[in-house]
Every structure is written in C-alpha cells, then in structure tokens.
Design an enzyme around this catalytic site. Structure first.
Site, PDB file in Angstrom:
ATOM      1  NE  ARG A  82      -3.244   7.849  -1.609  1.00 45.35           N
ATOM      2  CZ  ARG A  82      -3.285   6.643  -2.146  1.00 45.35           C
ATOM      3  NH1 ARG A  82      -3.200   6.494  -3.447  1.00 45.35           N
ATOM      4  NH2 ARG A  82      -3.387   5.579  -1.381  1.00 45.35           N
ATOM      5  CG  HIS A 142      -2.015   0.956   1.207  1.00 45.47           C
ATOM      6  ND1 HIS A 142      -1.830   2.309   1.267  1.00 45.47           N
ATOM      7  CD2 HIS A 142      -3.349   0.772   1.095  1.00 45.47           C
ATOM      8  CE1 HIS A 142      -3.013   2.909   1.199  1.00 45.47           C
ATOM      9  NE2 HIS A 142      -3.950   1.995   1.093  1.00 45.47           N
TER      10      HIS A 142
END
Ligand SMILES: Cc1cc2nc3c(=O)[nH]c(=O)nc-3n(C[C@H](O)[C@H](O)[C@H](O)COP(=O)(O)OP(=O)(O)OC[C@H]3O[C@@H](n4cnc5c(N)ncnc54)[C@H](O)[C@@H]3O)c2cc1C
Ligand code: SF4
Ligand code: SF4
Ligand code: FES
Lengths: 638, 251
Positions: free
Chosen positions: A273, A253
């Site tokens: 995000r 990740h």
C-alpha cells in the site's frame, strides 16, 4: 527421570539476554561493549528469530526523502497511532534516538536502499506523515538481523584476537529454551532452560537478565507469527513477579494471505500500500474512503484523485486512506467481508497490478512477488491479491521504566515486542524495528550499569532449580497417567482466542473465553508427551503451552475490563473511544501458574512541552478537559 | 480435493535410523511442511523438524525431498502426482541430530572465520554515501537466508568430510565477495579468499546456484568474479595498486 539424578550444566554471566531478535542482539552488543560477559539465548537457530521476517522497514526521521521530517513529527505520529495511550516518554526517546540507531547499522555493514544522492532511502507507511522507513526492498528484517548477527561475530573475532577464545565475552546458546527465571532476595539471580537438541538442562547464574522474546501471536488460529511466539518472555516475567500492561491491545494486520488455507495469515507487507497498492471490495469499489474516522478526517484524502496525486506531490495533497493506521484498515476489511462484499476466499482485493509496471513491482516487492507466485499461484504483477486481517503484533508487554527498560523486579529488563508501553493501543508499521534498536541498546546499557552497582551476586536456591526441573519434566510423567496430546490442547486454545477474543470483542464472548481457558488450564497442566527428550517437538510445545495460557488469560481479562474501543481493542458493545479510559492502564500480575490479577493504574501525564507539540483541537479528541488545561493555547488565554 | 499421499520420512538419530512409511492426508494448496506438521499432530508427535516463517524467509526448513535439497515450506504438494512416493530425508552433508534436524554448526564456524566488515575509519555514522548501483551487487548476496542448501549440495564437501576444514563453502565464499564489493569496506580480502577459505577448490559447477531458493547467482556473480579478482591480483601489479588507491575510505 527424577531431578536428583539430573545433571545440570552451569554457566555464569554478567548479563543474560533471552532472545536473539533485533532487541536481544542489540542489547547484547551494548552489554558486551560496556565490558560485560554476555550470553545470548534463543529457541531457534542464531539468525532465524522473528525479526528476520520483517518486511517493510525501520522508521527513523532521518529526513532523507522529505527534509521536513524530524523527531517531533515522528513523535506526534507515534502518539496518534497509539491513540495517545502510549508511554509518552518511550515514544519520545524512540523518536529522538531512532536515526542514530539506523546510521549505526551502516557502520556494522548494513546496506539499505539508497536515495539518488547516496543516502538511506525512506518509504511511506501507514500513519507516518513523511516517507520515513529505511528499507531494503521488502526484506528489511533480514538485513537488520543479519547485520546485528555479523556485528556480534565481529566482536567475537576481536575477543579471539585478544584472548584466543571467540566466546570469551559473548556466547550464543541457540536452540535453547528458558523455562524459568530465578530470584534471590527479590532480585534476579539467574534462569534455567533446556537444550532442544539434547533435552539436557542448562542453568545460567546472572544478576541481570534482559527479556527480548518477542510476541504472543501463536495463541491465535490466524497469525503471521511462527511457533516461537508463545509469549514466553511475558510469562517468565509474570512468574518472576513482574507486571504486564496493555495486554488488551493486539494488532491485527489488515493484510494477511487468506488463500490457500495452509498459508492463511502469512503477512502481505504494508509496503504494497505504501508503494501505491489499493484495497477494493467485490464490487470493485475502493472502500477505504468510507472508513476515515473523525479523528483523522483532516489528514486523509477524500477522493481517489487526491489520494493518487499524493504519491507524486505529498506536500499539496492528503494521503490515501489505504494508509490509515492498521487498526482502522483491519476493521474496515472486517466490515466489508461481513457485509457480503468480500473476495471469494473471505478477504478483500489488494491491487498493485493496475498501479505499477510489472518490472517496478518485482523490484520494489520481490519477496511478495515470490511469495504469491510460489504459494498461491498468483502473479501479483497481473492480478490482485486476496487479503484479510491476521494476528500480527502484541502492543502489551512487560511494564518497564521508560529510560532503563527495567521491570519492577530488580535486575529484570525487557526490550522489543515483549515490553509494553511504547506503542500504546496500536503500533505504527516500521516502529517495531526502530523500537528494537533504541530500547535494545538502552536495556543492554542499563543492565551493565545495574551489574556494576550490584555489590554481591544473588545466589540461586537449589530448591528453585529442582522445582523448575520437575515442572519441565512433568509432561513425561503425565504420560503414564494418560494426559492429552499438547497439539490438541494448543488448537483448542487458538480457536478460543481467535473466536472469542479476536478482532471484534463482546463481553459475553470474552466471559465464555475466560471460562474455556480455565478448562484449558487444567488440561495444560496434564498434557503428556511420548518419546525421548532429544529434539522432541511435542515436549517443547507442552512447555510453551503453559506460557500461551497465562498470556491468553491476560489478554482475555484486560479485554473484558476495558469498556471502550481504542486501537487494537475493538468492543462491539462499547464501540467508541472514551477519554476517561485513555489515561488508565490495566496492570496484570500472576497469582500462581494459571491465575491473573488485574489492577487499574493512572498514566503519568505528558510533559507540558511535549503536549504543546500538538494543536489543542487535536488533543480535545483524545483527552478530557482537565487533562489539557496546561496546554500552551489554554495558558495563552488566561 | 484432498487425497492420501504416501510419505516416507527418515526417522532416527546420529547412531541409527530408517525410512518410515506414512499414509497422510493432503489438501489443496498445501506444501511439504504442512504434511510434516500434520504427521506431528497425529501419528508422529515427536517427529523433529525445524521451521519458523513458513514463507521462505528464514531458511530453517531445509531438507532433501526426493533427493533434492529444498525448503519444505516452499515445496508445493501440487508439484507431485497423487500416487508418487514422497521421500523426505535430512540434509546429507551435515550430521543428523534427530529425524529431519541436522547439526549445522559447520556453517556457524565458517561464518566466524570470515573477517567482518571493515568500516572506513574516517566516515562518521550518518555520513555514509553510496550509490544504489554500487550497493546492488552486494545486496544480491545479502538476500541470503542461510538455508545452507548450497553448503549442503556443493560436491567439494558433500561427500568429502576431509575438505570441510579448508573450505568455507559457497555461502561464505559469497560473503567474502559481498564484503569485497561493498563500496566502503576497507579490508583486503582477495588473497585470503584463495589461500585461507578455499576459493580455489570451487570448480564452478554451479550446483549451489541451482538450489538457492533466493535465486542468487552465487557462481556467476560472486564466485567467478572473486576468482577473477584473485587472478588479477596475483598477476597484475598495476591492478593491485589500482585497487589499493581506489578503495580508499569514503571514495
Ligand atoms: C511477517 C512480519 C513482518 C513484519 N514487518 C515489520 C516491519 O516491516 N517493520 C517493523 O517495524 N516491524 C515489523 N514486524 C514486527 C517485528 O518484526 C517484530 O515485532 C520484531 O521483529 C520483534 O523483535 P524482537 O527482537 O522483540 O523479538 P524476535 O525477533 O521475535 O525474537 C525473539 C527471540 O526470543 C527467543 N525466545 C523466545 N522465547 C524464548 C525462550 N523461552 N527461551 C529462549 N529464547 C526465547 C526467540 O527464539 C527469538 O530469538 C513484522 C512482523 C512479522 C511477523
Ligand atoms: S560452483 Fe563452486 S561452490 Fe558452487 S557447488 Fe560448484 S564447486 Fe561448490
Ligand atoms: S546462498 Fe542461497 S542456498 Fe546458499 S545459504 Fe544463502 S539462500 Fe541458501
Ligand atoms: S520455514 Fe522459513 S524458510 Fe521454510
């Protein structure tokens, strides 16, 4: 402590589900609903499985926020995210069934965040064309697991009303670790494990077993995964004669915490995000614009202005490259840090403070706010976070039939993170929680059908039980012979995998890793533990280590074999994606306790009407010419 | 930046046990759970402790640190001075299994006694409609990570074994409130909260709220409103009737 004096508690069930995360609980609900007596087994307490940690959301094309969404768009996104190596049938079932599985959770009592018209709200995530993730702030996994847990309680209450016994049809054995599966005549017959609390053994006789044990991240030094993620299900399956696929594909990740050291690896959700957060290097540059790969050029914004407009007008702008699939973002961060443009603690900056109002941040990302405030002294409403890649998810797992979830061993099923195929070479965020529900239910159902079709129950052989008990107690007898401390061996294994089979891979390093693992194998067999059997973590680790080792061998072997870069497998020496590798699966099986065999296998070609969901130009980027001859565009020209 | 701290950890089982002193290294940014893990890796391999997420999300690592119920993974070492003795003991309200691990089955028993969500019979899956403002009250309670710190601290059961039978504890009284405030739940829960689950035994001292790592306002937002609903129900037949009428499925 010889096995002949060992008293073993025995139980009989129709279906035994190993794992109490989303996949296991959904499977158990289904098996019980089909009238099967079902056991749920888990290493930690009921309600604490890894699923509880999922933050961002659960992907399902309900179309509540953008009505253009449907299963076909979700299917395409999933295949693209996995670089077309996915088992397309699983991806198809997943995309089609996810909405029903999410809606069903509301009837169990789940309370998702809402849209203004009262439907389930959906958020943006990397690789998903439309806002698609059902969520509750940034604690979606907690909602999911609690809802399923409470549904199980409600089924137990129904049984109590009818029979006076809560556990008549569904019983939870928590803090219980399964160490071996048993077969009779080539079919599943049961399994054995120990109660962590007492150290006593417990045997389950059952014709059907569903593995839902989650991932393998604990084999790496920097990971978002907990102590439970030692690849038990993967290893149990191997030892029972089942096969694993896609083990070379690990998801790093892009955003784990990097500081302070004690929290290194802990996840920072992608929702940061999705909700507007941007990545910057030490020069203050939004570097992701430099890392848009060719295959994604048409779908991502090329300027910050366009990327920013997308948040409010997604139909007329392309999405910002911070929302590329995870493998792309992780590699980009890795390159920036390598190029000397990293943050002070070896990551990059993730900035939400300059993008949203403080109240908005606290509302949308409460647990991230909390996590940084309490663990790193960082106020994310005022300062950027420092983030870097962390080992997060394993795409590989037990090779199963896509419709039923059954492995090549009759009676052995697998669902959730421990199964393989669905996500191909890279999983999209949010596609795991939906995967758990879709394939958890399918496995529960097919396990029940399998039991119905089984005329006589296979009987576990006593010799197998004795051997399993003996192996489990081995670390105690090694103690007298001066074996090593399991914590030490675990550290060594983690370091080996992290440094030599990590995010960027090279042949010579992987060969070194495989050699080191051979040595670790010997040491794993002789680790020794002291103390008693009641809740003794060093004994628990000594047994988990054996699974970590077997699974690490699979990762190392498959990663060395695949000479290309794709999704969660990046080779420094073979940096490009190669169409000749797309249709090849690496299938692993065990030869004994610490030896692995690898064979290549062809993927089943995609059904033509599914292939037609893509434009030919896009397929050309992934497929060889012959493979797409049957596409509608080609046919039309004939 | 590192220093040696003085840890005093309770070691033992349900029969006997003692506080054992350990000098142990502490580095920058560490939390109590890191120190427990360091002990496990070095001089106390068999030290029993529960943990999973190491980020305050799973509620596994509950213990008492210098007498205060806390999550060990969220208790930073920087909150102590370098010379302070740090005493770590298991949760007091539940029987010890070994070292820092207690038998929390009380909580699972109580969870099973609370009637589950009662879905509206005539609303199909996919047709649930609820406004954000209406789900927010219950959502606050659903943040609960089941760390049982509130259950451990509540004085109704902390030193009163005899009350355990009749009392669900703050976490599960809050669960009743959560379902009662769920916009689409159709069950009638108020009288049972009082008469079967012991709501009346809570005398709103707020100790539970103080220890909740999720900062849920258990007393103010769940228990007191629930008590008010019970009172209204008992003494005001009109309110009772109103509840029945407005709590129709799909309303
Ligand atoms: C921090 C974090 C955030 C994430 N966020 C998201 C997200 O936003 N969206 C998304 O889709 N995915 C997310 N993921 C991924 C997702 O949470 C996991 O892939 C998923 O929860 C795995 O579920 P599972 O049911 O397969 O297994 P788990 O939930 O991991 O459960 C495994 C179970 O198996 C049991 N078990 C294991 N071995 C044994 C054994 N030997 N004997 C008995 N029991 C055993 C364990 O005790 C546990 O109960 C996230 C993951 C992490 C770590
Ligand atoms: S407010 Fe009630 S439930 Fe909470 S600690 Fe006090 S008495 Fe217990
Ligand atoms: S309400 Fe708070 S203190 Fe009580 S169990 Fe839940 S999270 Fe823990
Ligand atoms: S380890 Fe999960 S809350 Fe502490």
């Amino acid at each position: 402590m010889s096995d002949s004096t060992e008293a073993i508690e025995k139980h009989e069930f129709d279906v035994v589900v190993i794992g109490a995360g989303g996949a296991g609980l959904r499977a158990a609900i289904e098996a019980r609903s089909q009238g099967k007596r079902t056991a749920i087994i888990s290493k930690s307490l009921f309600g604490k499985a890894h699923t509880v940690m999922a933050e961002g959301g659960c992907a399902a094309s309900m179309g509540n926020v953008n009505s253009n969404d449907n299963w076909m768009v979700h299917y395409r996104d999933t295949m693209r995210g996995g670089k077309f190596l996915n088992n397309w049938r699983m991806a198809e079932l997943h995309a089609k069934e996810a909405p029903d599985r999410v809606w069903e959770l509301e009837t169990y009592g789940a309370l998702f965040d809402r849209t203004p018209d009262g439907k389930i709200s959906q958020r943006n995530f990397g690789g998903h064309t439309y806002p698609r993730l059902a969520h509750v702030g940034d604690r979606t996994g907690l909602e999911l697991i609690r809802t399923l847990q409470q549904k199980i309680v409600s089924l137990q209450q129904e049984d109590f009303k009818e029979t006076g016994d809560y556990e008549a049809n569904i019983r939870v054995f928590h803090e219980t670790t399964i160490t071996e599966l048993f077969k009779a005549d080539g079919k599943i017959a049961g399994c054995i494990g120990y109660y962590r609390n007492t150290g006593g053994f417990v045997q389950f006789d059952a014709p059907a077993i569903v593995l839902a044990t989650g991932g393998i991240g604990k084999s790496y030094s920097v990971t978002s995964n907990s102590w439970e993620y030692t690849g038990d299900g993967h290893a149990l399956a191997l030892r029972a004669g089942a096969t694993l696929i896609n083990m070379e594909f690990l998801q790093f990740h892009p955003t784990g915490m990097v500081w302070p050291p004690s929290v290194k690896g802990i996840l920072v959700t992608e929702s940061v995000r999705g909700d507007g957060g941007i990545l910057k290097n030490s020069e203050g540059k939004r570097f992701m614009f430099d890392y848009i790969p060719d295959v994604f050029k048409d779908q991502y914004a090329t300027t910050p202005e366009e990327g920013d407009r997308w948040y409010t007008d997604a139909d007329n702008n392309r999405r910002p490259p911070e929302l590329l699939p995870r493998d792309e973002v992780a590699r980009a961060i890795n390159s920036e840090v390598k190029a000397g443009r990293g943050s002070p603690h070896g990551g990059v900056f993730l900035d939400i403070a300059s993008r949203l109002k403080p109240e908005e941040i606290q509302k949308r990302l409460p647990s991230m706010y909390h996590q940084f405030k309490e663990l790193a002294d960082v106020d994310i409403t005022k300062e950027p976070m420092e983030v870097g890649p962390t080992c997060h998810y394993v795409m590989g797992g037990v090779e199963v039939d896509p419709d039923t979830g059954m492995s090549i061993v009759p009676g052995l099923f697998a669902a959730g993170e421990c199964s393989g195929g669905m996500h191909g070479s890279n999983r999209l965020g949010g596609n795991s929680l939906s995967d758990l529900l879709v394939f958890g239910r399918r496995c529960g159902k097919s396990a029940a059908e399998y039991v119905d079709a089984t005329a006589s129950r296979p009987v576990v052989a006593q010799a197998d039980v004795d051997a399993a008990v003996e192996r489990a107690l081995l670390p105690f007898s090694s103690a007298t012979e001066g074996g090593e401390n399991p914590f030490q061996v675990q550290l060594e294994l983690q370091k080996t995998m992290h440094e030599l089979v990590g995010i960027i891979r090279k042949a010579d390093e992987m060969e070194m890793a495989l050699k080191a693992l051979q040595d670790i194998a010997t040491r794993t067999r002789t680790v020794s533990v002291t103390g008693q059997r009641r809740f003794n973590p060093s004994w628990h680790l000594a047994l988990d280590l054996r699974n970590m080792l077997l699974v690490s061998l699979c990762v190392g072997k498959a990663a060395l074999e695949r000479q290309e870069s794709r999704g969660g497998h990046t080779r420094d020496d073979y940096p490009v994606m190669d169409s000749d590798w797309r249709h090849i699966l690496l299938v692993l099986s065990a030869l004994g306790e610490d030896n692995i065999e690898l064979v290549r296998k062809e993927q089943v070609p995609m059904r033509p009407e599914l292939l037609d969901l893509f434009e030919l130009d896009e397929l050309k980027k992934y497929y060889t010419g012959e493979e797409i001859g049957g596409h509608r565009a080609g046919e039309a020209m004939k | 930046m590192s220093y040696d701290a003085h840890f005093r950890v309770w070691r033992g089982d349900s029969e006997k046990g003692e506080l054992v002193d350990y000098p142990v290294e502490v580095n920058e940014g560490e939390v109590v759970l890191d120190i427990i893990h360091r002990l496990q890796q070095t001089e106390a391999n068999d030290l029993a402790v529960r943990w999973n997420c190491k980020a305050g999300k799973c509620g596994s690592c509950s213990m008492e640190i210098n007498g205060k119920p806390r999550l060990a993974c969220m208790t930073r070492m920087s909150t102590f001075t370098e010379t302070e003795v740090i005493t770590v003991t298991p949760l007091r309200t539940f029987p010890v299994i070994r070292d820092l691990v207690t038998d929390v089955s009380f909580n699972y028993t109580k969870a099973r006694e609370i009637p589950s969500f009662a879905p509206p019979p005539d609303v199909k899956p996919g047709d649930y409609r609820m406004a954000q403002v209406d789900v927010e009250r219950s959502q606050e309670f659903r943040k609960c990570i089941e760390c049982y710190l509130c259950q451990n601290v509540c004085h109704v059961v902390r030193d009163h074994e005899e009350n355990k039978e009749a009392y669900a504890g703050p976490r599960y009284l809050m669960r009743i409130a959560e379902l009662d405030m769920h916009p689409l739940d159709v069950a009638d829960r108020q009288v049972a909260a009082q008469e079967e689950h012991g709501l009346g035994m809570c005398n709103i001292t707020k100790c539970c709220t103080e220890v909740c790592p999720e900062h849920i306002k258990i007393t103010d937002n769940a228990l007191i409103p629930m008590k008010e609903r019970v009172v209204d129900r008992k003494y005001d037949p009109l309110v009772w009737l109103g509840n029945k009428i407005f709590k129709r499925p799909g309303a």
